[in-house]
Design a protein around this motif. Structure first.
Motif, PDB file in Angstrom:
ATOM      1  N   ASN A 228      -3.412 -22.709  57.931  1.00 22.66           N
ATOM      2  CA  ASN A 228      -2.925 -23.856  58.657  1.00 22.66           C
ATOM      3  C   ASN A 228      -4.336 -23.042  60.063  1.00 22.66           C
ATOM      4  OD1 ASN A 228      -2.397 -25.654  60.585  1.00 22.66           O
ATOM      5  ND2 ASN A 228      -0.481 -24.720  61.894  1.00 22.66           N
TER       6      ASN A 228
ATOM      7  N   VAL B 126      -5.091 -22.711  63.713  1.00 22.38           N
ATOM      8  CA  VAL B 126      -5.019 -22.734  64.996  1.00 22.38           C
ATOM      9  C   VAL B 126      -6.167 -22.568  66.218  1.00 22.38           C
ATOM     10  CG1 VAL B 126      -3.035 -22.378  66.450  1.00 22.38           C
ATOM     11  CG2 VAL B 126      -2.622 -23.534  63.655  1.00 22.38           C
TER      12      VAL B 126
ATOM     13  N   ALA C 240       3.470 -15.950  71.420  1.00 22.45           N
ATOM     14  CA  ALA C 240       4.214 -16.134  70.084  1.00 22.45           C
ATOM     15  C   ALA C 240       4.749 -17.309  69.885  1.00 22.45           C
ATOM     16  CB  ALA C 240       5.824 -16.177  71.294  1.00 22.45           C
ATOM     17  N   PRO C 241       4.260 -18.749  70.150  1.00 28.77           N
ATOM     18  CA  PRO C 241       4.529 -19.915  69.419  1.00 28.77           C
ATOM     19  C   PRO C 241       3.295 -19.653  68.235  1.00 28.77           C
ATOM     20  CG  PRO C 241       3.755 -20.167  71.910  1.00 28.77           C
ATOM     21  CD  PRO C 241       3.712 -18.973  71.725  1.00 28.77           C
ATOM     22  N   GLU C 242       2.005 -18.912  68.274  1.00 30.00           N
ATOM     23  CA  GLU C 242       1.970 -19.618  66.887  1.00 30.00           C
ATOM     24  C   GLU C 242       1.814 -18.327  65.801  1.00 30.00           C
ATOM     25  OE1 GLU C 242       0.246 -18.734  69.965  1.00 30.00           O
ATOM     26  OE2 GLU C 242      -0.771 -20.611  69.999  1.00 30.00           O
ATOM     27  N   ILE C 243       3.019 -17.615  65.956  1.00 28.37           N
ATOM     28  CA  ILE C 243       3.288 -16.423  65.442  1.00 28.37           C
ATOM     29  C   ILE C 243       4.146 -16.868  64.767  1.00 28.37           C
ATOM     30  CG2 ILE C 243       4.776 -14.426  65.380  1.00 28.37           C
ATOM     31  CD1 ILE C 243       2.701 -13.101  67.275  1.00 28.37           C
ATOM     32  N   ALA C 244       4.927 -17.570  65.537  1.00 27.90           N
ATOM     33  CA  ALA C 244       6.008 -18.741  65.033  1.00 27.90           C
ATOM     34  C   ALA C 244       5.647 -19.080  63.600  1.00 27.90           C
ATOM     35  CB  ALA C 244       7.321 -19.261  65.584  1.00 27.90           C
ATOM     36  N   GLN C 245       4.203 -20.800  64.326  1.00 28.09           N
ATOM     37  CA  GLN C 245       4.034 -20.797  63.258  1.00 28.09           C
ATOM     38  C   GLN C 245       3.684 -19.949  62.187  1.00 28.09           C
ATOM     39  OE1 GLN C 245       1.381 -22.703  66.914  1.00 28.09           O
ATOM     40  NE2 GLN C 245       1.625 -24.426  64.702  1.00 28.09           N
TER      41      GLN C 245
ATOM     42  N   ARG D 214       4.779 -17.536  61.372  1.00 27.27           N
ATOM     43  CA  ARG D 214       6.278 -17.175  59.796  1.00 27.27           C
ATOM     44  C   ARG D 214       6.445 -18.883  58.799  1.00 27.27           C
ATOM     45  NH1 ARG D 214       9.179 -13.253  61.726  1.00 27.27           N
ATOM     46  NH2 ARG D 214       9.190 -13.666  63.977  1.00 27.27           N
ATOM     47  N   ALA D 215       6.251 -19.394  59.742  1.00 33.21           N
ATOM     48  CA  ALA D 215       6.551 -21.074  59.232  1.00 33.21           C
ATOM     49  C   ALA D 215       5.860 -21.326  57.985  1.00 33.21           C
ATOM     50  CB  ALA D 215       6.689 -22.109  60.212  1.00 33.21           C
TER      51      ALA D 215
END
Lengths: 307, 379
Positions: free
Chosen positions: B185, B187, B197-202, B204-205
């Motif tokens: 991905n 970003v 945090a939102p990017e780190i969650a992405q 992870r997924a």
């Protein structure tokens, strides 16, 4: 896109919202009671972070650092109120903006003078460090949970303070009629200093908590200050409940926007353009939200009177 | 009588002119970031630049002013420096969006611009100019080296992260130019963002096997600390900008062992560099970063050109700059036809020396590397 990703992003939004609330609560309290636009609020945030980093490094204890952040910001707040702000209540908002903007410069350069231009070291204490496993296979940083929890405690505490205590009654009275409360024998000067110090302490606490997972550096307060103003405008100037609701709204909108908009654009554009457009739009999202709220409710979501 | 008077006036004027030419002080306008989240970068560039001037005893007057990382302020400062301070050379800009706003107008007015940092692809390619020299790198360079390193390390599915501004896009383009694997991905975040945090969650997924990121200054500190807290252990790789000497002390343990690419490090073995590192430490009481080395090299280049030609003779001065006849802290240094460096790029690793976090060179990523925009540049 999995459910766990969405849950994690919702938690992120919530945490960001509570962080904004800590900042916005003090700002809206000060505006509500004293009618003062305080641009220097971001400086208290910075002072809190620097006090926490310096004291934690000197003593080795994060908690002593956190206490120092509250104390240092409250002291700076009280000092500023007595020395500068007190002269500004009767002036119009332009004078207040100019004077408090000058305070930003004084505090930033002062901090640079004392601590230098390079960021300070501050990290999460060991027992709040690392991720915690949630049901559904989500790992979420423990420290971010702690921020949510502290935000909740502060929100409840502020509500009780205002609704249940003598100080709260005076604050509410001061909000609605400051001449009358002064005539009734309440020392309005002391009340103002107290409220200002409480607001500054909240900002200092926010700075210390956020500095722990971001970076402790000169000028860290100003970007957050802008967000905090957006929050209190959406929530309605002077309303603590409004600040809480609006902070969480802004936190969720920003977090989900950053994550979902590029994905949404990806369905009908090529992926690099979608990333560009999506992330550009995401950084505008909260301002669009603010414009929308102001259009529908010019006094904000919980605002009762026009200031 | 009148004749002799005018003769006298002419003689005095001529003498004044002659002394002016002898004691020719070169005026440098430095527009750089000295406040806010990018201040550490600008201060290092400025300190490195001033150190070289001090050591050479060069007759250079520097007017250094803070752009606050805002393009509009940078443009105002440039206008003021060109029109009212009458500087001969401009330098100092850290951020590519500011460089794009300032440089084309400045060089068109006949001034020289020496970039100690920002090297956007636009100014290396179609908007290149004979009076614009970049002494640091073209933006893509360190990213290209990181892409090459990712291949060597066997990464085949990278997650890419950068701020949404010209250098951020260059840094991803550069990485993808050399990296052969898949992209999980891509970003873009807001420039100056502190919440990842939102990017780190992405991340992870995404199922990526590596994370390539470019987040200079305070952004890098925030990202590295939050990444360490997230419990993710996908290896990180990136250009040196998130691992410079100023950042590492604030990040601490969280950056240990991360590989990053740079054209400079304090352990590059040549006499110029050794002397630079020692004298910088003695002067400012801290270790230099790559930004400081870039500032130092920019001033060294300028001083070398001053020794060969007067800045009032623009063609001769330009040739003197182009010759790059100075001792770089990086060792070998030459300009490509579009006035960007040809240089070696190294792979570094974050280590701890005593109490101090710093970098150590662990390999060479590219030798005599130029840039991809030479053919787009018509000078």
């Amino acid at each position: 896109m999995t459910v766990s990703l969405i849950v994690e992003q919702l938690l992120n939004g919530l945490q960001f919202g509570f962080m904004l609330f800590l900042m916005a609560a003090g700002l809206t309290l000060i505006f509500g009671v004293m009618g003062l636009i305080n641009l220097a609020h971001g400086s208290f945030y910075m002072i809190g972070a620097f006090a926490c980093a310096a004291v934690a490094a000197a003593t080795g204890s994060y908690w002593v650092g956190l206490a120092a952040s509250l104390a240092a910001a409250a002291a700076a707040g009280a000092l500023v109120e007595v020395a500068v702000i007190r002269r500004l209540y009767r002036r119009d908002h332009l004078d207040q903006v100019l004077a408090t903007f000058a305070l930003i410069l004084v505090f930033s350069e002062g901090t640079r003078w004392v601590f230098g231009s390079f960021p300070l070291y501050l990290t999460v204490p060991d027992f709040l460090s690392g991720p915690v496993a949630l049901p559904g296979g989500i790992d979420y940083p423990l420290f971010r949970f702690a921020i949510i929890l502290i935000g909740l405690v502060i929100a409840v505490g502020l509500f009780l303070l205002i609704a249940r205590t003598r100080l709260g009654i005076r604050i509410r009275a001061g909000e609605s009629d400051r001449e009358m409360i002064a005539a009734l024998g309440v020392d309005i000067r002391k009340l103002y200093t107290t409220v200002f110090a409480i607001g500054a302490a909240l900002a200092g606490l926010a700075g210390a908590l956020v500095g722990t997972i971001q970076s402790v550096q000169v000028g860290m307060g100003e970007p957050v200050l802008i967000l905090a103003f957006v929050v209190i405008i959406i929530g309605g100037l002077g309303s603590i409940v409004g600040a809480l609701v609006s902070a969480i709204l802004v936190g969720l909108a920003d977090t989900l926007g950053r994550f979902l908009l590029p994905v949404a654009f990806d369905t009908f554009m090529d992926s690099s353009t979608a990333n560009n457009v999506g992330s550009a739009l995401a950084s505008m999202l909260i301002y669009i939200l603010m414009a929308l709220v102001l259009f529908l409710r010019p006094t904000g979501l919980f605002g009762t009177r026009a200031h | 009588m009148r004749n002799s008077l005018s003769l006298l006036t002419a003689a005095v004027a001529a003498m004044a002119l002659a002394t002016a030419a002898n004691a020719e002080t070169l005026k440098v306008g430095m527009i750089t970031t000295l406040s806010g989240g990018g201040a550490a970068l600008g201060i290092d560039v400025r300190d490195g630049f001033m150190l070289a001037i001090k050591q050479a005893g060069a007759d250079i007057e520097v007017i250094a002013q803070d752009d606050q990382r805002k393009p509009d302020i940078a443009v105002q400062l440039a206008d003021k420096m060109v029109q009212s301070d009458k500087v001969d050379v401009l330098t100092g800009i850290i951020w590519s969006n500011l460089a794009i706003a300032v440089v084309p107008a400045v060089v068109q007015q006949g001034k020289f611009y020496l970039s100690p940092n920002a090297g956007p692809s636009l100014l290396a390619g179609e908007r290149c100019h004979e009076n614009y020299f970049n002494v640091a790198w073209q933006n893509d360079n360190l990213a290209e080296a990181a892409g090459g390193y990712a291949n060597d390390a066997g990464y085949s599915n990278s997650f890419l992260l950068a701020p949404n501004y010209p250098a951020g896009r260059d840094m991803l383009t550069g990485y993808k130019r050399f990296y052969k694997g898949a992209v999980a991905n891509e970003v873009y975040t807001k420039l100056g963002a502190n919440e990842y945090a939102p990017e780190i969650a992405q991340i992870r997924a995404s199922g990526a096997d590596s994370v390539y990121f470019f987040l200079p200054g305070g952004m890098g500190i925030a990202f590295l600390k939050q990444y360490a807290q997230s419990g993710l252990d996908i290896p990180l790789v990136g250009p040196a900008f998130s691992f410079d000497q100023g950042i590492l002390q604030a990040v601490g343990e969280a950056a240990m062992g991360v590989k990053n690419t740079s054209q400079w490090n304090k352990d590059i073995d040549n006499p110029t560099n050794k002397a630079f590192v020692e004298s910088f430490q003695a002067e400012y009481g801290r270790l230099p970063s790559l930004y400081a080395s870039q500032g130092f090299d920019t001033a060294s280049l300028l001083i070398s050109a001053m020794g060969k030609a007067s800045v009032s003779d623009a063609d001769a001065f330009r040739d003197a700059l182009r010759a790059a006849d100075f001792k770089s802290t990086r060792g070998d240094f030459a300009f490509a036809p579009n006035h960007h460096p040809i240089q070696d790029i190294y792979v570094r690793e974050v280590i701890k020396e005593g109490d101090v976090y710093t970098n150590k060179i662990v390999g060479v990523a590219m030798t005599d590397h130029a840039n991809a925009y030479i053919d787009d540049c018509q000078m």
